[in-house]
Design a protein around this motif. Structure first.
Motif, PDB file in Angstrom:
ATOM      1  N   ASP A  42      87.194  -3.268  41.312  1.00  0.00           N
ATOM      2  CA  ASP A  42      87.195  -4.322  40.301  1.00  0.00           C
ATOM      3  C   ASP A  42      87.468  -5.652  40.992  1.00  0.00           C
ATOM      4  O   ASP A  42      87.959  -5.703  42.118  1.00  0.00           O
ATOM      5  N   ASP A  43      87.151  -6.711  40.318  1.00  0.00           N
ATOM      6  CA  ASP A  43      87.305  -8.063  40.841  1.00  0.00           C
ATOM      7  C   ASP A  43      88.772  -8.477  40.797  1.00  0.00           C
ATOM      8  O   ASP A  43      89.403  -8.391  39.740  1.00  0.00           O
ATOM      9  N   PRO A  44      89.328  -8.959  41.915  1.00  0.00           N
ATOM     10  CA  PRO A  44      90.717  -9.414  41.907  1.00  0.00           C
ATOM     11  C   PRO A  44      90.981 -10.531  40.899  1.00  0.00           C
ATOM     12  O   PRO A  44      92.090 -10.689  40.410  1.00  0.00           O
ATOM     13  N   LYS A  45      89.948 -11.271  40.560  1.00  0.00           N
ATOM     14  CA  LYS A  45      90.093 -12.370  39.591  1.00  0.00           C
ATOM     15  C   LYS A  45      90.371 -11.859  38.179  1.00  0.00           C
ATOM     16  O   LYS A  45      90.806 -12.612  37.331  1.00  0.00           O
ATOM     17  N   HIS A  46      90.119 -10.582  37.942  1.00  0.00           N
ATOM     18  CA  HIS A  46      90.366  -9.994  36.626  1.00  0.00           C
ATOM     19  C   HIS A  46      91.814  -9.552  36.450  1.00  0.00           C
ATOM     20  O   HIS A  46      92.177  -9.015  35.406  1.00  0.00           O
ATOM     21  N   CYS A  47      92.605  -9.740  37.493  1.00  0.00           N
ATOM     22  CA  CYS A  47      93.997  -9.318  37.454  1.00  0.00           C
ATOM     23  C   CYS A  47      94.906 -10.499  37.148  1.00  0.00           C
ATOM     24  O   CYS A  47      94.691 -11.600  37.627  1.00  0.00           O
ATOM     25  N   GLY A  48      95.929 -10.225  36.348  1.00  0.00           N
ATOM     26  CA  GLY A  48      96.923 -11.238  36.040  1.00  0.00           C
ATOM     27  C   GLY A  48      98.306 -10.625  36.009  1.00  0.00           C
ATOM     28  O   GLY A  48      98.482  -9.415  36.207  1.00  0.00           O
ATOM     29  N   GLU A  49      99.284 -11.458  35.746  1.00  0.00           N
ATOM     30  CA  GLU A  49     100.670 -10.998  35.740  1.00  0.00           C
ATOM     31  C   GLU A  49     100.912  -9.901  34.710  1.00  0.00           C
ATOM     32  O   GLU A  49     101.631  -8.944  34.973  1.00  0.00           O
ATOM     33  N   ARG A  50     100.280 -10.018  33.553  1.00  0.00           N
ATOM     34  CA  ARG A  50     100.469  -8.994  32.505  1.00  0.00           C
ATOM     35  C   ARG A  50      99.956  -7.628  32.947  1.00  0.00           C
ATOM     36  O   ARG A  50     100.569  -6.598  32.666  1.00  0.00           O
ATOM     37  N   ILE A  51      98.825  -7.616  33.617  1.00  0.00           N
ATOM     38  CA  ILE A  51      98.275  -6.349  34.103  1.00  0.00           C
ATOM     39  C   ILE A  51      99.191  -5.754  35.158  1.00  0.00           C
ATOM     40  O   ILE A  51      99.481  -4.558  35.146  1.00  0.00           O
ATOM     41  N   LEU A  52      99.671  -6.588  36.070  1.00  0.00           N
ATOM     42  CA  LEU A  52     100.570  -6.098  37.113  1.00  0.00           C
ATOM     43  C   LEU A  52     101.872  -5.577  36.516  1.00  0.00           C
ATOM     44  O   LEU A  52     102.400  -4.558  36.954  1.00  0.00           O
TER      45      LEU A  52
END
Length: 64
Positions: A42-52
């Protein structure tokens, strides 16, 4: 595997890093470890603090 597959990511991380306490892991390392999983695509740009945060909590739940 995509960022939204939080539970599966947590399972794979707990298997890949059984010696790690997920409570002590910073988000930079967590993100890198997720992207290093063999099935992750998946694209790293699709990740945010909430997902982490969700991945970290699922990992905590997995090892508890």
């Amino acid at each position: 595997m995509k960022w939204t597959e939080v539970q599966e990511i947590a399972i794979q991380l707990s298997e890949a890093h059984p010696e790690v306490d997920p409570l002590k892991l910073n988000f930079v390392d967590l993100m890198q470890w997720v992207m290093a999983l063999p099935e992750f695509d998946d694209d790293p740009k699709h990740c945010g603090e909430r997902i982490l945060e969700a991945i970290q909590q699922a990992w905590i739940d997995e090892v508890s």
